[in-house]
Design an enzyme around this catalytic site. Structure first.
Site, PDB file in Angstrom:
ATOM      1  N   SER A 106       0.829  -1.180   0.061  1.00 34.14           N
ATOM      2  CA  SER A 106      -0.011  -0.023   0.051  1.00 34.14           C
ATOM      3  C   SER A 106       0.863   1.253  -0.107  1.00 34.14           C
ATOM      4  O   SER A 106       1.858   1.326   0.987  1.00 34.14           O
ATOM      5  CB  SER A 106      -0.665   0.025   1.385  1.00 34.14           C
ATOM      6  OG  SER A 106      -1.121   1.314   1.284  1.00 34.14           O
ATOM      7  N   HIS A 109      -1.323  -1.270  -4.252  1.00 36.46           N
ATOM      8  CA  HIS A 109      -2.502  -0.889  -3.636  1.00 36.46           C
ATOM      9  C   HIS A 109      -2.474   0.465  -3.372  1.00 36.46           C
ATOM     10  O   HIS A 109      -1.908   0.910  -2.672  1.00 36.46           O
ATOM     11  CB  HIS A 109      -2.564  -1.965  -2.331  1.00 36.46           C
ATOM     12  CG  HIS A 109      -3.782  -1.633  -1.521  1.00 36.46           C
ATOM     13  ND1 HIS A 109      -5.014  -2.458  -1.597  1.00 36.46           N
ATOM     14  CD2 HIS A 109      -4.421  -0.737  -0.419  1.00 36.46           C
ATOM     15  CE1 HIS A 109      -5.857  -2.112  -0.802  1.00 36.46           C
ATOM     16  NE2 HIS A 109      -5.330  -1.021  -0.057  1.00 36.46           N
ATOM     17  N   ASP A 146      -4.711   3.483  -1.721  1.00 35.52           N
ATOM     18  CA  ASP A 146      -5.881   3.775  -0.832  1.00 35.52           C
ATOM     19  C   ASP A 146      -6.682   5.161  -1.280  1.00 35.52           C
ATOM     20  O   ASP A 146      -5.871   6.240  -1.129  1.00 35.52           O
ATOM     21  CB  ASP A 146      -5.522   3.782   0.621  1.00 35.52           C
ATOM     22  CG  ASP A 146      -5.178   2.457   0.924  1.00 35.52           C
ATOM     23  OD1 ASP A 146      -5.911   1.431   0.960  1.00 35.52           O
ATOM     24  OD2 ASP A 146      -3.984   2.146   1.323  1.00 35.52           O
ATOM     25  N   MET A 191      -9.381   7.775  -0.102  1.00 36.92           N
ATOM     26  CA  MET A 191     -10.161   8.135   1.018  1.00 36.92           C
ATOM     27  C   MET A 191     -10.673   9.883   0.873  1.00 36.92           C
ATOM     28  O   MET A 191     -10.034  10.644   0.472  1.00 36.92           O
ATOM     29  CB  MET A 191      -9.240   8.295   2.313  1.00 36.92           C
ATOM     30  CG  MET A 191      -8.484   7.102   2.440  1.00 36.92           C
ATOM     31  SD  MET A 191      -7.522   7.099   4.134  1.00 36.92           S
ATOM     32  CE  MET A 191      -6.734   5.475   3.935  1.00 36.92           C
ATOM     33  N   HIS A 209      -8.372   0.779  -3.648  1.00 35.48           N
ATOM     34  CA  HIS A 209      -9.187   0.436  -2.329  1.00 35.48           C
ATOM     35  C   HIS A 209      -9.946   1.758  -2.245  1.00 35.48           C
ATOM     36  O   HIS A 209      -9.443   2.670  -1.763  1.00 35.48           O
ATOM     37  CB  HIS A 209      -8.384  -0.133  -1.245  1.00 35.48           C
ATOM     38  CG  HIS A 209      -9.192  -0.115   0.078  1.00 35.48           C
ATOM     39  ND1 HIS A 209      -8.501  -0.284   1.192  1.00 35.48           N
ATOM     40  CD2 HIS A 209     -10.542  -0.489   0.348  1.00 35.48           C
ATOM     41  CE1 HIS A 209      -9.578  -0.457   2.152  1.00 35.48           C
ATOM     42  NE2 HIS A 209     -10.593  -0.353   1.736  1.00 35.48           N
ATOM     43  N   MET A 224     -12.085   4.023  -0.218  1.00 33.70           N
ATOM     44  CA  MET A 224     -12.966   4.140   1.216  1.00 33.70           C
ATOM     45  C   MET A 224     -13.380   5.507   0.926  1.00 33.70           C
ATOM     46  O   MET A 224     -13.191   6.752   1.771  1.00 33.70           O
ATOM     47  CB  MET A 224     -11.745   4.445   2.368  1.00 33.70           C
ATOM     48  CG  MET A 224     -11.266   2.972   2.666  1.00 33.70           C
ATOM     49  SD  MET A 224      -9.797   2.876   3.289  1.00 33.70           S
ATOM     50  CE  MET A 224      -8.767   3.036   1.854  1.00 33.70           C
ATOM     51  N   MET A 253     -11.348  -6.078   5.804  1.00 35.86           N
ATOM     52  CA  MET A 253     -10.507  -5.123   6.612  1.00 35.86           C
ATOM     53  C   MET A 253     -10.142  -5.883   7.671  1.00 35.86           C
ATOM     54  O   MET A 253     -10.823  -6.486   8.686  1.00 35.86           O
ATOM     55  CB  MET A 253     -11.162  -3.934   6.770  1.00 35.86           C
ATOM     56  CG  MET A 253     -11.327  -3.198   5.429  1.00 35.86           C
ATOM     57  SD  MET A 253      -9.760  -2.541   4.715  1.00 35.86           S
ATOM     58  CE  MET A 253      -8.781  -1.861   5.805  1.00 35.86           C
ATOM     59  N   ASP A 296      -6.247  -6.687   4.590  1.00 37.98           N
ATOM     60  CA  ASP A 296      -5.768  -5.297   4.375  1.00 37.98           C
ATOM     61  C   ASP A 296      -5.778  -4.730   5.984  1.00 37.98           C
ATOM     62  O   ASP A 296      -6.868  -4.572   6.657  1.00 37.98           O
ATOM     63  CB  ASP A 296      -6.518  -4.417   3.632  1.00 37.98           C
ATOM     64  CG  ASP A 296      -5.835  -3.054   3.425  1.00 37.98           C
ATOM     65  OD1 ASP A 296      -4.873  -2.673   3.866  1.00 37.98           O
ATOM     66  OD2 ASP A 296      -6.563  -2.217   2.729  1.00 37.98           O
TER      67      ASP A 296
HETATM   68  C1  DX5 Z   1      -6.151   1.491   5.839  1.00 36.39           C
HETATM   69  C2  DX5 Z   1      -5.635   1.080   4.289  1.00 36.39           C
HETATM   70  C3  DX5 Z   1      -4.481   0.202   4.171  1.00 36.39           C
HETATM   71  C4  DX5 Z   1      -3.275   0.858   4.922  1.00 36.39           C
HETATM   72  C5  DX5 Z   1      -2.466  -0.706   5.658  1.00 36.39           C
HETATM   73  O1  DX5 Z   1      -7.301   2.052   5.783  1.00 36.39           O
HETATM   74  O2  DX5 Z   1      -6.817   0.384   3.709  1.00 36.39           O
HETATM   75  O3  DX5 Z   1      -4.121  -0.180   2.856  1.00 36.39           O
HETATM   76  O4  DX5 Z   1      -2.326   1.146   4.071  1.00 36.39           O
HETATM   77  O5  DX5 Z   1      -1.377  -0.069   6.461  1.00 36.39           O
HETATM   78  P1  DX5 Z   1      -0.776  -1.165   7.284  1.00 36.39           P
HETATM   79  O6  DX5 Z   1      -0.090  -2.486   6.355  1.00 36.39           O
HETATM   80  O7  DX5 Z   1       0.444  -0.256   7.607  1.00 36.39           O
HETATM   81  O8  DX5 Z   1      -1.797  -1.521   8.215  1.00 36.39           O
HETATM   82 ZN    ZN Z   2      -6.388  -0.517   1.700  1.00 38.62          ZN
END
Ligand code: DX5
Ligand code: ZN
Length: 229
Positions: free
Chosen positions: A9, A32, A34, A36, A65, A67, A136, A174
């Site tokens: 990620s 990956h 993210d 948000m 991903h 969110m 998650m 994740d």
């Molecule tokens: C959190 C993200 C993850 C995040 C995971 O909401 O969806 O993808 O980057 O980070 P680690 O591996 O540090 O928990």
């Molecule tokens: Zn993620």
């Protein structure tokens, strides 16, 4: 040949040097990303224009991903970028079956994510509509949190349901994935592992990816014999 994939990620990467950071994980199976919106989760990252440039700049498949609220509207816009997979949150979709079909018809693998407190049971009937189910293993929003063991039974239920129905569905995990936790998630049935801090926090991210993949594959070779049918 192993069956497990590692998706670093970039949430834990240096956002000012994304091209260099993508190069550091060139041995990974996908990147990956993210997304948000500061509404679905209390954090804000990047949107369509930056994800588009990432997809244009790397040879790695892009695993988005989302969110974000209003997934029904936004997720197909990401699939139109030609991403390998687009994952929306079940909690943010009004019509998840229609949305999964929209993603597939735009050429992306269709992914659906569940927050830790969301049960997979109401969604078992729609698993054939999905290519990927993201469970998650932390509350979404931030990297560097601790893996929630209470999600392990849900991983087992989802993986068993997919196997019983003969589906190709991949179970992705994740949050909090590291050398400490990757085996537990793999034994429960996950085959795609997202890791942010465990990869980008390592001195050599490439080696961190290989180590996680090796451990996951080994754990998959020794399935959890305590699993109840
Ligand atoms: C959190 C993200 C993850 C995040 C995971 O909401 O969806 O993808 O980057 O980070 P680690 O591996 O540090 O928990
Ligand atoms: Zn993620």
């Amino acid at each position: 040949m192993g069956q497990c994939s590692i998706h670093p990620s970039i949430l834990s990467a240096d956002f000012v040097n994304l091209e260099r950071e993508l190069d550091r994980i060139r041995g990974a199976d996908a990147v990956h990303v993210d997304v948000m919106d500061n509404h679905f989760v209390p954090n804000l990252t990047i949107g369509l224009p930056v994800v588009k440039r990432i997809a244009e700049s790397t040879a790695l498949p892009v695993d988005a991903h989302l969110m974000i609220e209003n997934a029904d509207h936004w997720a197909p816009r990401y699939a139109e970028l030609g991403l390998a997979s687009v994952t929306f949150h079940a909690e943010a979709a009004a019509a998840p079956i229609k949305l999964a079909r929209d993603l597939r018809s735009n050429g992306s693998r269709a992914g659906m994510a569940l927050k830790p407190a969301t049960s997979v049971v109401p969604y078992l009937d729609m698993l054939p509509e999905l290519d990927l189910l993201l469970i998650m293993t932390v509350e979404p929003g931030f990297g560097g949190q601790s893996f929630l063991d209470l999600t392990l039974p849900k991983i087992r239920v989802a993986a068993a349901a997919a196997a019983d129905a003969g589906l190709e569905l991949a179970v992705q995990v994740d949050g909090g994935i590291s050398v400490e936790t990757v085996e537990r998630a793999a034994e429960a049935g996950a085959t795609i592992f997202v890791a942010g801090s465990a990869v980008y926090g390592a001195e050599n991210p490439g080696e961190a990816v290989s180590a996680l993949r090796r451990m996951a594959d080994a754990a998959r070779g020794h399935p959890d014999t305590t699993r109840k049918k």
